[in-house]
Enzyme design. Structure first.
Site, PDB file in Angstrom:
ATOM      1  N   GLY A   1      39.598  67.753  19.305  1.00  0.00           N
ATOM      2  CA  GLY A   1      39.524  66.959  20.514  1.00  0.00           C
ATOM      3  C   GLY A   1      38.338  67.332  21.366  1.00  0.00           C
ATOM      4  O   GLY A   1      38.455  68.036  22.347  1.00  0.00           O
ATOM      5  N   CYS A   2      37.158  66.855  21.008  1.00  0.00           N
ATOM      6  CA  CYS A   2      35.956  67.275  21.712  1.00  0.00           C
ATOM      7  C   CYS A   2      35.910  66.774  23.141  1.00  0.00           C
ATOM      8  O   CYS A   2      35.244  67.368  23.980  1.00  0.00           O
ATOM      9  CB  CYS A   2      34.712  66.808  20.962  1.00  0.00           C
ATOM     10  SG  CYS A   2      34.639  65.032  20.695  1.00  0.00           S
TER      11      CYS A   2
END
Length: 265
Positions: A104-105
């Site tokens: 989940g950047c």
């Protein structure tokens, strides 16, 4: 989810025991045959993830601009193949970038400081809660964290409604992914986002506030603390930010007017 048998040492005793661990795969977001972002995510609720990510990152303005979503399983991950209508596809060309990030950047596909620091969407007035309702919403998330309870390695984002209770929960190894999935599920389910509360199991960073604002949710409750930038962003968006929430209390960093009894303190 997978089951493993790790060895353990506890209070002077050795042995082995079963443990459930989450799956984590590379998920590519491919818009009109061009990759926009790659992130690690849990391979579930992928349509919700595709819609929520597209909305929260302003790739589309509404789900009707997405013509098709296909999740193609490849040897090294999953390719979410998303076909946009002609107008949105043309608008994406300027910001297209291949980004590979951790779980989940959060700011995938952003290639400038201006893009990362974009002004948040302003939310409406929304609902007003009592302190007891805040605690009820917080407490309601736990029983729905099925994967998190089994693995101890998953984040969750839930949508609590005063009349419906905890109506939606999405889980993922990435906190941003869980929130994107929740946003997608709200839109696909036709639920009135502004009439409920976002409850998250993670710290509050600017991206989390931006995503809540894009979803139109006016109150967010988090178990961990916010960053200073997250507080400023929530204030600008008009969001009530409740954080450091535990069974015995919580702190309200912005939008205190929506919490009855605290708005006069």
């Amino acid at each position: 989810m997978a089951r493993v048998m790790p060895a353990f040492w506890h209070e002077g005793h050795a042995g082995s025991r079963a443990r459930i661990i989450p799956d984590e795969v590379a998920v590519a977001f491919t818009y009109n045959q061009s990759t926009h972002a790659v992130m690690m995510a849990s391979p579930a609720d992928l349509e919700d993830l595709a819609v929520g990510f597209s909305l929260n990152e302003a790739i589309v303005e509404h789900p009707g601009q997405i013509e098709e979503i296909r999740a193609v399983v490849l040897e090294d991950g999953i390719d979410l193949r998303i076909r946009l209508d002609a107008d949105r596809a043309a608008g994406l060309i300027e910001r297209r970038r291949h980004v590979a990030g951790p779980s989940g950047c959060g700011l995938c596909g952003i290639d400038s400081l201006a893009g990362a620091m974009r002004p948040p969407k302003t939310v409406g007035e929304g609902l007003r809660l009592t302190p007891d309702q805040v605690l009820v919403a917080l407490d309601a998330l736990g029983p729905h964290q099925i994967w998190g309870r089994e693995s101890r390695a998953m984040h969750a984002a839930g949508w609590w409604h005063p009349d419906r209770g905890m109506a939606l929960v999405r889980e993922d190894v990435g906190r941003h992914n869980a929130l994107d999935k929740l946003a997608g599920a709200l839109v696909l389910g036709g639920l009135p986002a502004a009439e409920g509360v976002a409850v998250i199991t993670s710290r509050v960073s600017i991206e989390m506030v931006q995503k809540v604002a894009m979803a139109g949710i006016t109150v967010m409750i988090a178990v961990s603390a916010p960053t200073a930038l997250a507080i400023r962003t929530a204030e600008a968006a008009g969001i009530t930010l409740v954080a450091v929430a535990r069974a015995d209390g919580f702190e309200v960093f912005t939008g205190v007017r929506r919490i009855a009894g605290l708005d006069q303190s």
